[in-house]
Design an enzyme around this catalytic site. Structure first.
Site, PDB file in Angstrom:
ATOM      1  N   SER A 132       0.823  -1.210   0.000  1.00  0.00           N
ATOM      2  CA  SER A 132       0.000   0.000   0.000  1.00  0.00           C
ATOM      3  C   SER A 132       0.855   1.257   0.000  1.00  0.00           C
ATOM      4  CB  SER A 132      -0.914   0.029   1.230  1.00  0.00           C
ATOM      5  OG  SER A 132      -1.643   1.250   1.230  1.00  0.00           O
ATOM      6  N   LYS A 186      -4.596  -6.752   3.431  1.00  0.00           N
ATOM      7  CA  LYS A 186      -4.584  -5.615   2.494  1.00  0.00           C
ATOM      8  C   LYS A 186      -6.013  -5.270   2.058  1.00  0.00           C
ATOM      9  CE  LYS A 186      -2.968  -2.450  -0.372  1.00  0.00           C
ATOM     10  NZ  LYS A 186      -3.944  -2.083  -1.325  1.00  0.00           N
ATOM     11  N   HIS A 189      -7.558  -3.403   4.788  1.00  0.00           N
ATOM     12  CA  HIS A 189      -6.951  -2.056   4.737  1.00  0.00           C
ATOM     13  C   HIS A 189      -7.728  -1.198   3.738  1.00  0.00           C
ATOM     14  CE1 HIS A 189      -4.484   0.855   2.525  1.00  0.00           C
ATOM     15  NE2 HIS A 189      -3.842   1.088   3.662  1.00  0.00           N
ATOM     16  N   ASN A 190      -7.991  -1.758   2.585  1.00  0.00           N
ATOM     17  CA  ASN A 190      -8.686  -0.981   1.560  1.00  0.00           C
ATOM     18  C   ASN A 190     -10.135  -0.693   1.944  1.00  0.00           C
ATOM     19  OD1 ASN A 190      -6.285  -1.283   0.180  1.00  0.00           O
ATOM     20  ND2 ASN A 190      -7.250  -1.658  -1.778  1.00  0.00           N
ATOM     21  N   GLU A 193      -9.953   2.065   4.149  1.00  0.00           N
ATOM     22  CA  GLU A 193      -9.632   3.237   3.298  1.00  0.00           C
ATOM     23  C   GLU A 193     -10.924   3.799   2.673  1.00  0.00           C
ATOM     24  OE1 GLU A 193      -6.418   2.451   0.346  1.00  0.00           O
ATOM     25  OE2 GLU A 193      -7.835   3.067  -1.181  1.00  0.00           O
TER      26      GLU A 193
HETATM   27  C1  6PG Z   1      -3.231   1.408  -1.615  1.00  0.00           C
HETATM   28  C2  6PG Z   1      -4.487   1.626  -2.386  1.00  0.00           C
HETATM   29  C3  6PG Z   1      -4.335   1.007  -3.731  1.00  0.00           C
HETATM   30  C4  6PG Z   1      -5.362   1.470  -4.730  1.00  0.00           C
HETATM   31  C5  6PG Z   1      -6.747   1.078  -4.380  1.00  0.00           C
HETATM   32  C6  6PG Z   1      -7.758   1.891  -5.130  1.00  0.00           C
HETATM   33  O1  6PG Z   1      -3.341   0.840  -0.537  1.00  0.00           O
HETATM   34  O2  6PG Z   1      -2.175   1.821  -2.078  1.00  0.00           O
HETATM   35  O3  6PG Z   1      -5.552   1.032  -1.732  1.00  0.00           O
HETATM   36  O4  6PG Z   1      -4.269  -0.354  -3.565  1.00  0.00           O
HETATM   37  O5  6PG Z   1      -5.275   2.839  -4.891  1.00  0.00           O
HETATM   38  O6  6PG Z   1      -6.902  -0.247  -4.686  1.00  0.00           O
HETATM   39  O7  6PG Z   1      -8.915   1.212  -5.037  1.00  0.00           O
HETATM   40  P1  6PG Z   1     -10.251   1.670  -5.717  1.00  0.00           P
HETATM   41  O8  6PG Z   1      -9.916   1.913  -7.169  1.00  0.00           O
HETATM   42  O9  6PG Z   1     -11.150   0.519  -5.506  1.00  0.00           O
HETATM   43  O10 6PG Z   1     -10.630   2.921  -5.029  1.00  0.00           O
END
Ligand code: 6PG
Length: 472
Positions: A132, A186, A189-190, A193
């Site tokens: 990430s 991960k 994590h997302n 996010e």
């Molecule tokens: C990270 C981000 C990366 C990516 C996302 C975007 O941790 O660096 O999460 O993995 O930017 O996957 O996800 P979306 O396109 O679903 O918003």
């Protein structure tokens, strides 16, 4: 001659930045890509950065594999899904017992588990690694969540430790567990996010439409918040996004960007995983749903035509209320995310270390924040308890949930959508009440399906004598 410490296939943005990061840390890296043109571009980039001495570009897969010292660690950074399986099949004939494939994309953790199980009997290690931090993170220090073959992890550990982000000198990388553990973490994590981003967007909606603030004024607020308890990468970049000006028109860029959010799947995967394990993760679910609603622009335009413009009734919500509401919502969302991780750990026998996960999220990754430092300190005291009952966070919640309540109430009256913050509040209210209303649900279930209910002191598979509704 095999001289490379590690290999990397897939020189798109993330792959090439990771390769340059590895070379910069003094390791020799062999690289390969499907299209040779991209290899040429990478060679030029590496030269420009003075890293050509540490990179070995190979145009043939066999030569690439042969250039890596045994036991080999080969990073693959290709599009998630079938391309990963295809790459594994292409690599297999060239690999030898003890070598490892390190897959660093945003893969579905069940796919990673399947690939791990497939390669294990062949004596090939498989590491599913969550990386990430986006482009900048890959180049200068990402947060790295490792899962899969532990023995092979130790071969790659020095390299991945060197390239990881550092928080107070501690590298943000850890081996988390077997099989799909790294990609699972991960994914969550997302999901978190998504929740953070959506809650920020909901608060921005009140600033814009309720408090009548322009983007520059909003940007100033986020800048100030970034100095307080909300200090985090996402709050910081929100300030920058709001402050950006569109050059051709001179208008605030954010006002020109279409209000349709994209998504690539990890948010949905985390919501599904949570649901499948019976762990409520309503903030993540809300954030995913909000993105889906956002993408239905035409339907929204039509519906506004039917119901009229939202009232945006005048609100007495203050910026201080919004800041605290965001903090409370964030605690609930992280409590949910960590509860999902704790349950997955139990179900899959992964033994996922919550304190370590919070620690490796303190720098490098998209959700990095001051708050995660507090969280890792709390989990380090032991246990996997829901964050809402962990003393340090109880104190913050007691102080901040009244603001969340005030903001969500004002949003309801003013017709501001708050899918995520209201979900967080409802979760909190459901979680902290000893007496709920599921007694009525149980009565209803027994009425129509004889599903049984429990009465304390009398037994657990009891039934009511219900009237018939037939013919009424
Ligand atoms: C990270 C981000 C990366 C990516 C996302 C975007 O941790 O660096 O999460 O993995 O930017 O996957 O996800 P979306 O396109 O679903 O918003």
């Amino acid at each position: 001659m095999s001289t490379a410490d590690i290999g990397l296939i897939g020189l798109a943005v993330m792959g090439s930045n990771l390769a340059l990061n590895i070379a910069e840390k003094g390791y020799t890296i062999a690289v390969h890509n499907r299209s040779s043109g991209r290899i040429d571009e990478f060679v030029a980039e590496a030269k420009k950065e003075g890293l050509d001495g540490k990179t070995i570009a190979k145009y043939e897969l066999a030569d690439f594999v042969a250039a890596v010292k045994r036991p080999r660690s080969i990073i693959i950074m290709v599009k998630a899904g079938q391309p990963v399986d295809d790459m594994i099949e292409q690599l297999l004939p060239h690999l030898e017992q003890g070598d490892a494939i390190i897959e660093c994309g945003n893969s579905l953790f069940t796919d990673t588990q399947r690939r791990f199980d497939y390669l294990k009997p062949k004596g090939i290690g498989y590491l599913g690694v969550g990386v990430s931090g986006g482009e900048e993170g890959a180049r200068h220090g990402p947060s790295i969540m490792v899962g899969g073959s532990k023995a092979q992890w130790h071969n790659a550990e020095p390299v991945l430790t060197a390239i990881a982000a550092k928080f107070n000198g501690e590298p943000c990388v850890a081996y988390l567990g077997e099989g799909g553990a790294g990609h699972f973490v991960k994914t969550i994590h997302n999901g978190i996010e998504y929740g953070d981003m959506q809650m920020i967007a909901e608060v921005y909606g009140v600033m814009r439409d309720g408090l009548g603030m322009n983007p520059t004024a909003c940007a100033e607020v986020f800048k100030a918040w970034n100095k307080g308890p909300l200090n985090s990468y996402l709050i910081e970049i929100t300030g920058h996004v709001l402050a950006a000006v569109d050059e051709p028109t001179g208008k605030p860029l954010v006002e020109l960007i279409l209000d349709k959010a994209g998504q690539k799947g990890t948010g949905v995967w985390s919501a599904i995983a949570a649901q499948q394990m019976g762990v409520p993760a309503t903030a993540i679910e809300g954030a995913v749903a909000a993105r889906s609603i956002s993408s239905r622009k035409d339907e929204r335009v039509a519906a506004e035509g039917i119901y009229g413009k939202p009232s945006r009734a005048k609100t007495d919500v203050t910026l201080a209320d919004l800041e605290k509401a965001l903090l409370a919502g964030k605690i609930v969302s992280y409590a949910q995310g960590f509860a999902v991780i704790a349950k997955a750990s139990e179900e899959n026998g992964w033994n996922l270390p919550l304190a370590t996960i919070a620690k490796i999220w303190r720098a490098g990754c998209i959700i990095r924040s001051r708050f995660l430092d507090q969280m890792s300190a709390a989990y380090e005291k032991g246990g996997n308890a829901n964050l809402l009952v962990v003393p340090d966070f109880v104190a913050i919640m007691k102080d901040s949930h009244p603001s969340l309540r005030k903001v969500v109430a004002a949003a309801a009256v003013g017709e501001f959508p708050m899918i995520c913050l209201s979900a967080a509040l409802s979760y909190f209210d459901s979680y902290r009440q000893a007496q709920g209303t599921a007694n009525l649900i149980q009565g209803q279930r027994d009425f129509f399906g004889a599903h049984g209910f429990e009465i304390v002191g009398r037994g657990s598979d009891l039934h009511g004598t219900w009237p018939s509704t037939l013919g009424k």
